[in-house]
Motif scaffolding. Structure first.
Motif, PDB file in Angstrom:
ATOM      1  N   ILE A  21       0.863  -1.188   0.000  1.00  0.00           N
ATOM      2  CA  ILE A  21       0.000   0.000   0.000  1.00  0.00           C
ATOM      3  C   ILE A  21       0.900   1.239   0.000  1.00  0.00           C
ATOM      4  O   ILE A  21       1.818   1.337   0.811  1.00  0.00           O
ATOM      5  N   PRO A  22       0.664   2.199  -0.903  1.00  0.00           N
ATOM      6  CA  PRO A  22       1.564   3.353  -0.985  1.00  0.00           C
ATOM      7  C   PRO A  22       1.343   4.383   0.116  1.00  0.00           C
ATOM      8  O   PRO A  22       0.255   4.497   0.685  1.00  0.00           O
ATOM      9  N   ILE A  23       2.405   5.115   0.404  1.00  0.00           N
ATOM     10  CA  ILE A  23       2.299   6.311   1.244  1.00  0.00           C
ATOM     11  C   ILE A  23       1.616   7.385   0.410  1.00  0.00           C
ATOM     12  O   ILE A  23       2.014   7.641  -0.728  1.00  0.00           O
ATOM     13  N   ILE A  24       0.589   8.011   0.970  1.00  0.00           N
ATOM     14  CA  ILE A  24      -0.046   9.138   0.274  1.00  0.00           C
ATOM     15  C   ILE A  24       0.068  10.435   1.070  1.00  0.00           C
ATOM     16  O   ILE A  24      -0.149  11.505   0.521  1.00  0.00           O
ATOM     17  N   TRP A  25       0.429  10.344   2.339  1.00  0.00           N
ATOM     18  CA  TRP A  25       0.623  11.563   3.133  1.00  0.00           C
ATOM     19  C   TRP A  25       1.830  12.320   2.578  1.00  0.00           C
ATOM     20  O   TRP A  25       2.941  11.771   2.504  1.00  0.00           O
ATOM     21  N   GLY A  26       1.626  13.572   2.194  1.00  0.00           N
ATOM     22  CA  GLY A  26       2.725  14.382   1.673  1.00  0.00           C
ATOM     23  C   GLY A  26       3.074  14.097   0.226  1.00  0.00           C
ATOM     24  O   GLY A  26       4.036  14.659  -0.298  1.00  0.00           O
ATOM     25  N   GLN A  27       2.298  13.239  -0.449  1.00  0.00           N
ATOM     26  CA  GLN A  27       2.559  12.930  -1.860  1.00  0.00           C
ATOM     27  C   GLN A  27       2.182  14.129  -2.732  1.00  0.00           C
ATOM     28  O   GLN A  27       1.436  15.015  -2.310  1.00  0.00           O
ATOM     29  N   GLN A  28       2.707  14.163  -3.950  1.00  0.00           N
ATOM     30  CA  GLN A  28       2.412  15.251  -4.880  1.00  0.00           C
ATOM     31  C   GLN A  28       0.896  15.383  -5.077  1.00  0.00           C
ATOM     32  O   GLN A  28       0.222  14.420  -5.433  1.00  0.00           O
ATOM     33  N   GLU A  29       0.377  16.584  -4.856  1.00  0.00           N
ATOM     34  CA  GLU A  29      -1.063  16.792  -4.967  1.00  0.00           C
ATOM     35  C   GLU A  29      -1.579  16.499  -6.370  1.00  0.00           C
ATOM     36  O   GLU A  29      -2.625  15.861  -6.536  1.00  0.00           O
ATOM     37  N   THR A  30      -0.849  16.949  -7.380  1.00  0.00           N
ATOM     38  CA  THR A  30      -1.306  16.726  -8.759  1.00  0.00           C
ATOM     39  C   THR A  30      -1.346  15.237  -9.085  1.00  0.00           C
ATOM     40  O   THR A  30      -2.221  14.784  -9.833  1.00  0.00           O
ATOM     41  N   TYR A  31      -0.404  14.486  -8.538  1.00  0.00           N
ATOM     42  CA  TYR A  31      -0.392  13.034  -8.753  1.00  0.00           C
ATOM     43  C   TYR A  31      -1.602  12.393  -8.082  1.00  0.00           C
ATOM     44  O   TYR A  31      -2.276  11.541  -8.680  1.00  0.00           O
ATOM     45  N   LEU A  32      -1.889  12.788  -6.841  1.00  0.00           N
ATOM     46  CA  LEU A  32      -3.039  12.219  -6.134  1.00  0.00           C
ATOM     47  C   LEU A  32      -4.348  12.536  -6.846  1.00  0.00           C
ATOM     48  O   LEU A  32      -5.234  11.684  -6.943  1.00  0.00           O
ATOM     49  N   ILE A  33      -4.464  13.762  -7.355  1.00  0.00           N
ATOM     50  CA  ILE A  33      -5.670  14.142  -8.096  1.00  0.00           C
ATOM     51  C   ILE A  33      -5.845  13.223  -9.307  1.00  0.00           C
ATOM     52  O   ILE A  33      -6.931  12.692  -9.546  1.00  0.00           O
TER      53      ILE A  33
END
Length: 198
Positions: A49-61
């Motif tokens: 499961i990936p870390i998403i806290w602090g991940q690039q916002e544009t990537y998460l979108i």
């Protein structure tokens, strides 16, 4: 209910910005559901499961929109993205992007750079911290992600299981399984004391 001392201009800004986890109980509850897998402190509950806290916002979108639109298909994530309204996708990405990337001690032993590392660094940057946009596509932070997650996603791109980035499909298809594993191990062993500035 909104407090009576919130001025109308603030209300207008809030409406434009979308749901605010601190103000909207339902949206906040949805974010807590995400943390059931991705971790209440940003540390995922499983190695794949990936870390998403602090991940690039544009990537998460992009990932949320791709799950919502069926360009990516992982059952639990498709379900979760569909539990969000279209208006909540970007605020959800912003919420997690603003969290602090979880601290993790660097692996004791480093290793020489594997074949093809320059290709990966061209988008993901030298320290694999990612960048907002490369040719209109976001390059996520990889430093700090687990070996298991990295090698899993590389395989998915290589085998056409994950198709939401044509460049990644082509690059991973051109790498042997052994080379992909070496790359994942190298990134996993990179210093991960690169805490997000968020």
């Amino acid at each position: 209910d909104w407090s009576s001392d919130v001025c109308s201009s603030d209300l207008a800004k809030a409406a434009e910005a979308g749901p605010d986890p601190a103000m909207q109980r339902e949206f906040s509850a949805k974010m807590q559901v995400c943390n059931q897998c991705h971790g209440t402190n940003g540390v995922p509950k499983g190695a794949t499961i990936p870390i998403i806290w602090g991940q690039q916002e544009t990537y998460l979108i992009k990932q949320l929109k791709d799950f919502h639109g069926k360009q990516r298909n992982i059952e639990v994530m498709t379900w979760m993205s569909e539990s969000l309204t279209p208006e909540e996708l970007e605020p959800a990405a912003a919420y997690f992007a603003k969290q602090k990337w979880p601290a993790k001690s660097a692996s004791a032993a480093s290793m020489p750079a594997p074949k093809g590392v320059a290709v990966c660094e061209a988008c993901h940057q030298r320290n694999f911290v990612g960048t907002v946009s490369v040719n209109s596509l976001p390059a996520p932070r990889l430093a700090g992600q687990s070996y298991d997650y990295l090698v899993q996603e590389m395989r998915r791109f290589a085998e056409g299981e994950r198709t939401n980035n044509a460049d990644m499909m082509k690059i991973m298809e051109g790498m042997s399984p052994a080379d992909r594993e070496a790359m994942a191990r190298y990134i996993d062993r990179k210093s991960t004391r690169l805490n997000s500035s968020h």
